[in-house]
Design a protein around this motif. Structure first.
Motif, PDB file in Angstrom:
ATOM      1  N   ALA A 138     -36.909-142.478  -8.542  1.00 47.86           N
ATOM      2  CA  ALA A 138     -36.670-141.654  -7.349  1.00 47.86           C
ATOM      3  C   ALA A 138     -37.874-140.748  -7.120  1.00 47.86           C
ATOM      4  O   ALA A 138     -38.684-140.525  -8.026  1.00 47.86           O
ATOM      5  CB  ALA A 138     -35.411-140.807  -7.532  1.00 47.86           C
ATOM      6  N   GLY A 139     -37.981-140.223  -5.903  1.00 44.35           N
ATOM      7  CA  GLY A 139     -39.025-139.245  -5.630  1.00 44.35           C
ATOM      8  C   GLY A 139     -38.864-138.043  -6.548  1.00 44.35           C
ATOM      9  O   GLY A 139     -37.748-137.570  -6.779  1.00 44.35           O
ATOM     10  N   HIS A 140     -39.955-137.571  -7.110  1.00 41.20           N
ATOM     11  CA  HIS A 140     -39.926-136.458  -8.059  1.00 41.20           C
ATOM     12  C   HIS A 140     -39.491-135.164  -7.367  1.00 41.20           C
ATOM     13  O   HIS A 140     -39.831-134.923  -6.207  1.00 41.20           O
ATOM     14  CB  HIS A 140     -41.316-136.280  -8.679  1.00 41.20           C
ATOM     15  N   ALA A 141     -38.754-134.329  -8.094  1.00 34.82           N
ATOM     16  CA  ALA A 141     -38.330-133.034  -7.565  1.00 34.82           C
ATOM     17  C   ALA A 141     -39.527-132.186  -7.148  1.00 34.82           C
ATOM     18  O   ALA A 141     -39.436-131.397  -6.204  1.00 34.82           O
ATOM     19  CB  ALA A 141     -37.497-132.284  -8.610  1.00 34.82           C
ATOM     20  N   GLY A 142     -40.657-132.369  -7.826  1.00 34.50           N
ATOM     21  CA  GLY A 142     -41.865-131.628  -7.469  1.00 34.50           C
ATOM     22  C   GLY A 142     -42.358-131.957  -6.071  1.00 34.50           C
ATOM     23  O   GLY A 142     -42.910-131.104  -5.377  1.00 34.50           O
ATOM     24  N   LEU A 143     -42.149-133.185  -5.623  1.00 29.21           N
ATOM     25  CA  LEU A 143     -42.504-133.572  -4.259  1.00 29.21           C
ATOM     26  C   LEU A 143     -41.604-132.847  -3.261  1.00 29.21           C
ATOM     27  O   LEU A 143     -42.091-132.255  -2.288  1.00 29.21           O
ATOM     28  CB  LEU A 143     -42.382-135.091  -4.089  1.00 29.21           C
ATOM     29  N   ALA A 144     -40.300-132.884  -3.507  1.00 30.16           N
ATOM     30  CA  ALA A 144     -39.353-132.198  -2.621  1.00 30.16           C
ATOM     31  C   ALA A 144     -39.646-130.703  -2.588  1.00 30.16           C
ATOM     32  O   ALA A 144     -39.654-130.074  -1.518  1.00 30.16           O
ATOM     33  CB  ALA A 144     -37.914-132.449  -3.082  1.00 30.16           C
ATOM     34  N   PHE A 145     -39.907-130.122  -3.761  1.00 31.19           N
ATOM     35  CA  PHE A 145     -40.189-128.686  -3.822  1.00 31.19           C
ATOM     36  C   PHE A 145     -41.484-128.355  -3.086  1.00 31.19           C
ATOM     37  O   PHE A 145     -41.536-127.389  -2.319  1.00 31.19           O
ATOM     38  CB  PHE A 145     -40.277-128.203  -5.272  1.00 31.19           C
ATOM     39  N   SER A 146     -42.518-129.142  -3.294  1.00 29.14           N
ATOM     40  CA  SER A 146     -43.821-128.852  -2.686  1.00 29.14           C
ATOM     41  C   SER A 146     -43.765-128.855  -1.171  1.00 29.14           C
ATOM     42  O   SER A 146     -44.260-127.929  -0.526  1.00 29.14           O
ATOM     43  CB  SER A 146     -44.867-129.858  -3.161  1.00 29.14           C
ATOM     44  N   ILE A 147     -43.177-129.893  -0.592  1.00 27.57           N
ATOM     45  CA  ILE A 147     -43.159-129.924   0.873  1.00 27.57           C
ATOM     46  C   ILE A 147     -42.114-128.961   1.443  1.00 27.57           C
ATOM     47  O   ILE A 147     -42.312-128.408   2.522  1.00 27.57           O
ATOM     48  CB  ILE A 147     -43.016-131.347   1.445  1.00 27.57           C
ATOM     49  N   GLY A 148     -41.022-128.723   0.703  1.00 24.40           N
ATOM     50  CA  GLY A 148     -40.031-127.739   1.152  1.00 24.40           C
ATOM     51  C   GLY A 148     -40.586-126.327   1.137  1.00 24.40           C
ATOM     52  O   GLY A 148     -40.403-125.550   2.086  1.00 24.40           O
ATOM     53  N   ASP A 149     -41.306-125.977   0.077  1.00 23.87           N
ATOM     54  CA  ASP A 149     -41.938-124.666  -0.035  1.00 23.87           C
ATOM     55  C   ASP A 149     -42.965-124.476   1.076  1.00 23.87           C
ATOM     56  O   ASP A 149     -43.016-123.420   1.717  1.00 23.87           O
ATOM     57  CB  ASP A 149     -42.589-124.532  -1.411  1.00 23.87           C
ATOM     58  N   SER A 150     -43.772-125.489   1.340  1.00 24.99           N
ATOM     59  CA  SER A 150     -44.786-125.385   2.390  1.00 24.99           C
ATOM     60  C   SER A 150     -44.147-125.289   3.773  1.00 24.99           C
ATOM     61  O   SER A 150     -44.594-124.505   4.614  1.00 24.99           O
ATOM     62  CB  SER A 150     -45.756-126.559   2.333  1.00 24.99           C
ATOM     63  N   VAL A 168     -31.145-134.336   0.410  1.00 23.28           N
ATOM     64  CA  VAL A 168     -31.388-134.401  -1.030  1.00 23.28           C
ATOM     65  C   VAL A 168     -31.658-133.048  -1.683  1.00 23.28           C
ATOM     66  O   VAL A 168     -31.493-132.912  -2.886  1.00 23.28           O
ATOM     67  CB  VAL A 168     -32.532-135.384  -1.375  1.00 23.28           C
ATOM     68  N   ALA A 169     -32.070-132.041  -0.906  1.00 24.31           N
ATOM     69  CA  ALA A 169     -32.373-130.738  -1.521  1.00 24.31           C
ATOM     70  C   ALA A 169     -32.284-129.618  -0.498  1.00 24.31           C
ATOM     71  O   ALA A 169     -32.495-129.819   0.701  1.00 24.31           O
ATOM     72  CB  ALA A 169     -33.771-130.753  -2.136  1.00 24.31           C
ATOM     73  N   ILE A 170     -31.978-128.435  -1.027  1.00 26.53           N
ATOM     74  CA  ILE A 170     -31.980-127.193  -0.242  1.00 26.53           C
ATOM     75  C   ILE A 170     -32.820-126.186  -1.018  1.00 26.53           C
ATOM     76  O   ILE A 170     -32.652-126.037  -2.237  1.00 26.53           O
ATOM     77  CB  ILE A 170     -30.560-126.621  -0.063  1.00 26.53           C
ATOM     78  N   LEU A 171     -33.724-125.515  -0.320  1.00 32.65           N
ATOM     79  CA  LEU A 171     -34.542-124.453  -0.923  1.00 32.65           C
ATOM     80  C   LEU A 171     -34.269-123.156  -0.194  1.00 32.65           C
ATOM     81  O   LEU A 171     -34.008-123.154   1.017  1.00 32.65           O
ATOM     82  CB  LEU A 171     -36.031-124.759  -0.808  1.00 32.65           C
ATOM     83  N   GLN A 172     -34.314-122.053  -0.921  1.00 30.13           N
ATOM     84  CA  GLN A 172     -34.246-120.729  -0.310  1.00 30.13           C
ATOM     85  C   GLN A 172     -35.170-119.804  -1.079  1.00 30.13           C
ATOM     86  O   GLN A 172     -35.241-119.880  -2.313  1.00 30.13           O
ATOM     87  CB  GLN A 172     -32.835-120.158  -0.340  1.00 30.13           C
ATOM     88  N   SER A 222     -29.178-134.872  -4.581  1.00 31.27           N
ATOM     89  CA  SER A 222     -29.096-136.321  -4.643  1.00 31.27           C
ATOM     90  C   SER A 222     -30.472-136.872  -4.981  1.00 31.27           C
ATOM     91  O   SER A 222     -31.478-136.258  -4.620  1.00 31.27           O
ATOM     92  CB  SER A 222     -28.641-136.846  -3.271  1.00 31.27           C
ATOM     93  N   PRO A 223     -30.551-138.019  -5.667  1.00 29.13           N
ATOM     94  CA  PRO A 223     -31.867-138.604  -5.935  1.00 29.13           C
ATOM     95  C   PRO A 223     -32.603-138.918  -4.627  1.00 29.13           C
ATOM     96  O   PRO A 223     -31.987-139.352  -3.650  1.00 29.13           O
ATOM     97  CB  PRO A 223     -31.547-139.898  -6.694  1.00 29.13           C
ATOM     98  N   ALA A 224     -33.895-138.692  -4.616  1.00 32.97           N
ATOM     99  CA  ALA A 224     -34.719-138.926  -3.428  1.00 32.97           C
ATOM    100  C   ALA A 224     -35.135-140.393  -3.387  1.00 32.97           C
ATOM    101  O   ALA A 224     -36.252-140.756  -3.737  1.00 32.97           O
ATOM    102  CB  ALA A 224     -35.928-138.005  -3.436  1.00 32.97           C
ATOM    103  N   LEU A 225     -34.213-141.244  -2.977  1.00 32.92           N
ATOM    104  CA  LEU A 225     -34.464-142.676  -2.859  1.00 32.92           C
ATOM    105  C   LEU A 225     -34.675-143.001  -1.390  1.00 32.92           C
ATOM    106  O   LEU A 225     -33.817-142.730  -0.556  1.00 32.92           O
ATOM    107  CB  LEU A 225     -33.283-143.479  -3.408  1.00 32.92           C
ATOM    108  N   GLY A 226     -35.839-143.542  -1.062  1.00 30.89           N
ATOM    109  CA  GLY A 226     -36.113-143.868   0.325  1.00 30.89           C
ATOM    110  C   GLY A 226     -37.595-144.065   0.549  1.00 30.89           C
ATOM    111  O   GLY A 226     -38.377-144.167  -0.398  1.00 30.89           O
TER     112      GLY A 226
END
Length: 136
Positions: A49-61, A126-130, A88-92
């Motif tokens: 699955a896509g790494h959590a670091g990818l989701a965090f990086s683009i979400g933070d930006s 797949v993720a929520i950031l605050q 959820s796993p970042a599958l896509g």
């Protein structure tokens, strides 16, 4: 293109991390920014699955640029703190991070981002950031 859009695009272009991830600015509006990134073979975790670091990086930006879009022209923005819930796993094929300002302020801004995975036009949350951004 507005001054805000030009300012954010120029700043984004200086982020080598976003370039490494293949991320792109998809939308810029006052208080809202959308960033997309492909889920590349170099961005996977051990189960594919896509790494959590990818989701965090683009979400933070995305959240940070949504804050910057409301700040005076003579300041930049930095993350003070950021929390992520992975749902959820970042599958896509790609991730889409939709950042927004929750509460604007002069000293700090409370921000959030939703991260979605997309495959063949289908989306999954797949993720929520605050977090909190500060002008510098």
């Amino acid at each position: 293109m507005t001054d805000i859009q030009t300012r954010i695009r120029n700043s984004f272009d200086r982020q080598t991390m976003m370039r490494t991830l293949g991320a792109q600015l998809a939308q810029i509006q006052p208080g809202q920014v959308v960033i997309t990134a492909p889920i590349l073979p170099t961005s996977l975790q051990q189960q594919g699955a896509g790494h959590a670091g990818l989701a965090f990086s683009i979400g933070d930006s995305a959240a940070g640029y949504s804050a910057l879009s409301l700040m005076p022209e003579d300041v930049e923005v930095m993350t003070v703190e950021m929390k992520i819930n992975l749902m959820s796993p970042a599958l896509g094929d790609r991730l889409v991070a939709e950042g927004r300002v929750i509460r604007p302020g002069r000293r700090i801004m409370v921000v959030a981002a939703d991260v979605w995975t997309e495959t063949a036009g289908q989306r999954k949350h797949v993720a929520i950031l605050q977090g909190t951004m500060i002008p510098v």
